[in-house]
Design a protein around this motif. Structure first.
Motif, PDB file in Angstrom:
ATOM      1  N   LYS A 341       0.860  -1.151   0.193  1.00  0.00           N
ATOM      2  CA  LYS A 341      -0.150  -0.130  -0.001  1.00  0.00           C
ATOM      3  C   LYS A 341       0.767   1.209  -0.034  1.00  0.00           C
ATOM      4  O   LYS A 341       0.249   2.362   0.011  1.00  0.00           O
ATOM      5  N   GLY A 342       2.259   1.277   0.206  1.00  0.00           N
ATOM      6  CA  GLY A 342       3.030   2.197   0.240  1.00  0.00           C
ATOM      7  C   GLY A 342       4.469   1.778   0.966  1.00  0.00           C
ATOM      8  O   GLY A 342       4.660   0.797   1.419  1.00  0.00           O
ATOM      9  N   ASN A 343       5.040   2.862   1.337  1.00  0.00           N
ATOM     10  CA  ASN A 343       6.428   2.623   1.836  1.00  0.00           C
ATOM     11  C   ASN A 343       6.422   3.136   3.223  1.00  0.00           C
ATOM     12  O   ASN A 343       5.983   4.307   3.605  1.00  0.00           O
ATOM     13  N   MET A 344       7.227   2.709   4.169  1.00  0.00           N
ATOM     14  CA  MET A 344       7.451   3.166   5.391  1.00  0.00           C
ATOM     15  C   MET A 344       8.992   3.360   5.522  1.00  0.00           C
ATOM     16  O   MET A 344       9.917   2.565   5.282  1.00  0.00           O
ATOM     17  N   ILE A 345       9.402   4.491   6.041  1.00  0.00           N
ATOM     18  CA  ILE A 345      10.645   4.870   6.324  1.00  0.00           C
ATOM     19  C   ILE A 345      11.143   4.826   7.664  1.00  0.00           C
ATOM     20  O   ILE A 345      10.257   5.506   8.452  1.00  0.00           O
ATOM     21  N   LEU A 346      11.868   3.827   8.037  1.00  0.00           N
ATOM     22  CA  LEU A 346      12.114   3.742   9.600  1.00  0.00           C
ATOM     23  C   LEU A 346      13.668   4.282   9.794  1.00  0.00           C
ATOM     24  O   LEU A 346      14.568   3.465   9.552  1.00  0.00           O
ATOM     25  N   PRO A 347      13.882   5.575  10.269  1.00  0.00           N
ATOM     26  CA  PRO A 347      15.194   6.108  10.442  1.00  0.00           C
ATOM     27  C   PRO A 347      16.000   5.334  11.407  1.00  0.00           C
ATOM     28  O   PRO A 347      15.337   4.832  12.530  1.00  0.00           O
ATOM     29  N   HIS A 348      17.083   5.381  11.447  1.00  0.00           N
ATOM     30  CA  HIS A 348      17.896   4.523  12.765  1.00  0.00           C
ATOM     31  C   HIS A 348      17.673   5.642  13.893  1.00  0.00           C
ATOM     32  O   HIS A 348      18.173   6.629  13.887  1.00  0.00           O
ATOM     33  N   VAL A 349      17.111   5.038  15.098  1.00  0.00           N
ATOM     34  CA  VAL A 349      16.673   5.698  15.980  1.00  0.00           C
ATOM     35  C   VAL A 349      15.801   6.986  15.871  1.00  0.00           C
ATOM     36  O   VAL A 349      16.080   8.055  16.367  1.00  0.00           O
ATOM     37  N   GLY A 350      14.831   6.746  14.807  1.00  0.00           N
ATOM     38  CA  GLY A 350      14.020   7.933  14.707  1.00  0.00           C
ATOM     39  C   GLY A 350      12.694   7.341  14.365  1.00  0.00           C
ATOM     40  O   GLY A 350      12.263   6.170  13.894  1.00  0.00           O
ATOM     41  N   GLN A 351      11.579   8.067  14.683  1.00  0.00           N
ATOM     42  CA  GLN A 351      10.312   7.618  14.339  1.00  0.00           C
ATOM     43  C   GLN A 351       9.945   7.195  13.045  1.00  0.00           C
ATOM     44  O   GLN A 351      10.286   8.164  12.100  1.00  0.00           O
ATOM     45  N   PRO A 352       9.008   6.257  12.721  1.00  0.00           N
ATOM     46  CA  PRO A 352       8.814   6.063  11.183  1.00  0.00           C
ATOM     47  C   PRO A 352       7.870   6.823  10.650  1.00  0.00           C
ATOM     48  O   PRO A 352       7.041   7.487  11.335  1.00  0.00           O
ATOM     49  N   PHE A 353       8.015   6.917   9.268  1.00  0.00           N
ATOM     50  CA  PHE A 353       6.929   7.724   8.583  1.00  0.00           C
ATOM     51  C   PHE A 353       6.809   7.052   7.302  1.00  0.00           C
ATOM     52  O   PHE A 353       7.394   6.149   7.012  1.00  0.00           O
ATOM     53  N   VAL A 354       5.295   7.284   6.795  1.00  0.00           N
ATOM     54  CA  VAL A 354       5.238   6.490   5.549  1.00  0.00           C
ATOM     55  C   VAL A 354       4.869   7.687   4.317  1.00  0.00           C
ATOM     56  O   VAL A 354       4.581   8.953   4.569  1.00  0.00           O
ATOM     57  N   ASN A 355       4.797   7.114   3.123  1.00  0.00           N
ATOM     58  CA  ASN A 355       4.412   7.930   1.888  1.00  0.00           C
ATOM     59  C   ASN A 355       3.063   7.618   1.386  1.00  0.00           C
ATOM     60  O   ASN A 355       2.759   8.074   0.366  1.00  0.00           O
ATOM     61  N   ILE A 356       2.216   7.550   2.387  1.00  0.00           N
ATOM     62  CA  ILE A 356       0.870   7.273   2.050  1.00  0.00           C
ATOM     63  C   ILE A 356       0.292   8.842   2.772  1.00  0.00           C
ATOM     64  O   ILE A 356       0.180   8.949   3.754  1.00  0.00           O
ATOM     65  N   GLU A 357      -0.296   9.693   1.959  1.00  0.00           N
ATOM     66  CA  GLU A 357      -1.103  10.619   2.284  1.00  0.00           C
ATOM     67  C   GLU A 357      -1.953  10.720   3.449  1.00  0.00           C
ATOM     68  O   GLU A 357      -2.839   9.624   3.355  1.00  0.00           O
ATOM     69  N   GLY A 358      -2.004  11.521   4.617  1.00  0.00           N
ATOM     70  CA  GLY A 358      -2.865  11.389   5.740  1.00  0.00           C
ATOM     71  C   GLY A 358      -2.737  10.543   6.683  1.00  0.00           C
ATOM     72  O   GLY A 358      -3.231  10.395   7.754  1.00  0.00           O
ATOM     73  N   VAL A 359      -1.688   9.405   6.297  1.00  0.00           N
ATOM     74  CA  VAL A 359      -1.438   8.563   7.459  1.00  0.00           C
ATOM     75  C   VAL A 359      -0.314   8.725   8.465  1.00  0.00           C
ATOM     76  O   VAL A 359       0.661   9.065   7.921  1.00  0.00           O
ATOM     77  N   LYS A 360      -0.602   8.752   9.668  1.00  0.00           N
ATOM     78  CA  LYS A 360       0.362   9.102  10.792  1.00  0.00           C
ATOM     79  C   LYS A 360       0.641   8.096  11.573  1.00  0.00           C
ATOM     80  O   LYS A 360      -0.486   7.316  11.793  1.00  0.00           O
ATOM     81  N   ILE A 361       1.732   7.650  11.927  1.00  0.00           N
ATOM     82  CA  ILE A 361       1.697   6.590  12.997  1.00  0.00           C
ATOM     83  C   ILE A 361       2.095   6.880  14.434  1.00  0.00           C
ATOM     84  O   ILE A 361       2.781   7.905  14.755  1.00  0.00           O
ATOM     85  N   GLU A 362       1.374   6.299  15.274  1.00  0.00           N
ATOM     86  CA  GLU A 362       1.354   6.623  16.603  1.00  0.00           C
ATOM     87  C   GLU A 362       2.691   6.141  17.526  1.00  0.00           C
ATOM     88  O   GLU A 362       2.514   4.915  17.437  1.00  0.00           O
ATOM     89  N   PRO A 363       3.491   6.703  17.956  1.00  0.00           N
ATOM     90  CA  PRO A 363       4.541   6.072  18.821  1.00  0.00           C
ATOM     91  C   PRO A 363       4.088   5.207  19.717  1.00  0.00           C
ATOM     92  O   PRO A 363       3.231   5.556  20.769  1.00  0.00           O
ATOM     93  N   VAL A 364       4.776   4.258  20.073  1.00  0.00           N
ATOM     94  CA  VAL A 364       4.833   3.169  21.130  1.00  0.00           C
ATOM     95  C   VAL A 364       5.924   3.386  22.153  1.00  0.00           C
ATOM     96  O   VAL A 364       7.012   4.110  21.834  1.00  0.00           O
ATOM     97  N   GLU A 365       5.791   3.259  23.328  1.00  0.00           N
ATOM     98  CA  GLU A 365       6.617   3.575  24.424  1.00  0.00           C
ATOM     99  C   GLU A 365       7.815   2.931  24.242  1.00  0.00           C
ATOM    100  O   GLU A 365       8.106   1.662  23.724  1.00  0.00           O
ATOM    101  N   SER A 366       8.913   3.467  25.066  1.00  0.00           N
ATOM    102  CA  SER A 366      10.300   2.593  24.919  1.00  0.00           C
ATOM    103  C   SER A 366      10.385   1.693  26.278  1.00  0.00           C
ATOM    104  O   SER A 366       9.495   1.967  27.263  1.00  0.00           O
ATOM    105  N   LEU A 367      11.111   0.731  26.028  1.00  0.00           N
ATOM    106  CA  LEU A 367      11.327  -0.343  27.299  1.00  0.00           C
ATOM    107  C   LEU A 367      12.747  -0.113  27.640  1.00  0.00           C
ATOM    108  O   LEU A 367      13.605   0.377  26.776  1.00  0.00           O
TER     109      LEU A 367
END
Ligand SMILES: NC(=O)C1=CN([C@@H]2O[C@H](COP(=O)(O)OP(=O)(O)OC[C@H]3O[C@@H](n4cnc5c(N)ncnc54)[C@H](OP(=O)(O)O)[C@@H]3O)[C@@H](O)[C@H]2O)C=CC1
Ligand SMILES: O=C1CO[C@H](CO)[C@@H](O)[C@@H]1O
Length: 443
Positions: A341-367
């Motif tokens: 459906k699209g691409n997700m970019i996951l930076p090294h030690v950074g929050q992911p984002f996608v190239n799909i208009e309007g889709v935002k990803i909610e962060p999960v907590e660290s352990l």
């Protein structure tokens, strides 16, 4: 003098050993009771070792009982964490002398010594936290997996970003199906395979070994060579050298490919690997490299196999692959998950984002990665990224380094047999010749 708590502890261990032998299981049952302390020794006390020890020791049930470093001048920083703890130069002597007083160790030494130290510690029933990559060779990684299983100890690899919000968020987004099933992976790091020591070959001149350093122990399993000088091999610059370190993919593969393996639940061995690079000699790793893997597909992949491409030294996926939206850019290091459906970019030690208009990803907590391992040692619960997982990931990473010896050739791998099936000359790079006195027996 024996304290009441020592007696209780010994009794507990005795009971554990008896229970263990009844099942012909490990000499040390997984975990102690939650009220007990974890008697911990840190091996490799400067560099990453210092932060590993400090963060493990920040758990209120950890007691540092010993420190060990082949360079005694590099133990000064760690001593204030437990001024009464004895300091050793030889981990074997420490394990022999302190015996049951040690329950768990960290191994934060250069890559070539991870396996010999960790396997010895596991054979003595110690829980082990070992830095990434888990080992310097594919064969060693397999031995670590096997020994961890046999010993039944609690293990964790030092890929602490596994527990960080950034990677945990990326993993969840993939498993939630945000980009659909995954068709391909592209992972990259800016780091080069050599360049830290400024050398491409062994130095002609050699300096005297500092008095504080036991060079024989530092060399360990590798063929003996002269010390060279400060920062020729030690400290830190060993990463450049094939005998000791694992180049750019060895240094960062277990970080960047970790969320890929975790998100997609990859548990199969790579089917093939192919490297293309800027050239290498017999001493150091290539400056820039592209490694193409094919791994078995899973429930999260679009096909029965998955291509994973690794880039380092300034190489990275093209814009045509990333397909970023206006305003988005590729990080210096990270991964592109190419989905249906699209691409997700996951930076090294950074929050992911996608190239799909309007889709935002909610962060999960660290352990807390370090405390998670300690809690596992105390409770007997193995964290998800023990040596079975870490060994598997490390095998893939080090297989990339085997392929570097045969640029442009696709090597086919039989994971069960730990064998390259279409190039017999490649098999010698799956393992190494051990220096006499520093052999590792099959586990
Ligand atoms: N997870 C992460 O984010 C990071 C992980 N790392 C990993 O940590 C490990 C160590 O790297 P780094 O700290 O940079 O390396 P350094 O060379 O700076 O330090 C390693 C330490 O281990 C000591 N040492 C070496 N061999 C032995 C031995 N046989 N027994 C006891 N001590 C020994 C070294 O002594 P000496 O002074 O003689 O070399 C030194 O104090 C590597 O595997 C690396 O990949 C590193 C950085 C970050
Ligand atoms: O995360 C890291 C930071 O950089 C270090 C040096 O290249 C790596 O070894 C380490 O894994």
């Amino acid at each position: 003098m024996t304290s009441a708590s020592d007696t209780t502890r010994r009794d507990f261990l005795k009971t554990s050993v008896a229970a263990a032998s009844a099942f012909a299981a490990p000499a040390f049952v997984r975990g102690q009771n939650l009220n007990s302390q974890l008697q911990f020794a840190g091996i490799g006390t400067d560099g990453k070792g210092y932060s590993d020890i400090k963060l493990i020791a920040s758990h209120d049930k950890v007691k540092c009982v010993a420190f060990c470093d082949v360079d005694l001048s590099r133990t000064e920083k760690v001593k204030p964490l437990a001024p009464e703890a004895p300091v050793y130069q030889d981990y074997k002597k420490m394990l022999d002398e302190l015996g049951d007083k040690i329950d768990a160790v960290s191994v934060s030494t250069p890559d070539h010594t991870h396996a010999i130290i960790s396997i010895d510690a596991m054979q003595r029933g110690k829980h082990v936290y070992c830095q990434k990559p888990l080992t310097r060779t594919v064969w060693e990684a397999r031995q670590m997996r096997q020994q961890a299983k046999k010993a039944g100890v609690i293990t964790r690899m030092g890929n602490q970003i596994h527990s960080h919000s950034a990677y945990r968020t990326g993993v969840k987004a993939i498993q939630d199906g945000v980009i659909g099933k995954v068709k391909a992976i592209h992972s990259w790091v800016g780091t080069t395979g050599h360049g830290r020591s400024g050398l491409l070959d062994r130095p002609v001149k050699n300096e005297a070994v500092p008095k504080s350093l036991d060079w024989n122990l530092w060399i360990s399993v590798a063929p003996m060579r002269p010390y060279g000088g400060n920062r020729v091999y030690h400290p830190f610059t060993w990463r450049d050298w094939q005998d000791f370190g694992s180049g750019a993919i060895g240094d960062f593969g277990c970080h960047l490919l970790d969320p890929v393996y975790t998100a997609l639940k990859i548990t199969g061995d790579p089917l093939s690997v192919r490297s293309e690079h800027t050239g290498m000699n017999d001493e150091v790793w290539p400056a820039q490299e592209t490694i193409k893997y094919v791994v078995p597909g899973t429930q999260y992949t679009a096909s029965r196999s998955l291509p994973i491409t690794w880039y380092d030294g300034g190489r990275r996926p093209s814009n045509g692959i990333a397909k970023l939206l206006p305003g988005q850019s590729l990080p210096n290091s990270g991964s592109v998950f190419v989905g249906q459906k699209g691409n997700m970019i996951l930076p090294h030690v950074g929050q992911p984002f996608v190239n799909i208009e309007g889709v935002k990803i909610e962060p999960v907590e660290s352990l807390d990665h370090y405390h998670g391992w300690v809690d596992g040692c105390l409770s007997g619960k193995q964290p998800s990224d023990g040596f079975e997982y870490g060994g598997h990931l490390t095998e893939a990473v080090q297989l990339g380094n085997v392929a570097a010896y045969f640029p442009g050739e696709t090597l086919e791998f039989d994971g069960k047999a730990v064998k390259i099936t279409n190039n017999s000359a490649a098999n010698k790079y799956l393992t190494r010749d051990y220096r006499s006195g520093f052999e590792i027996a099959s586990t």
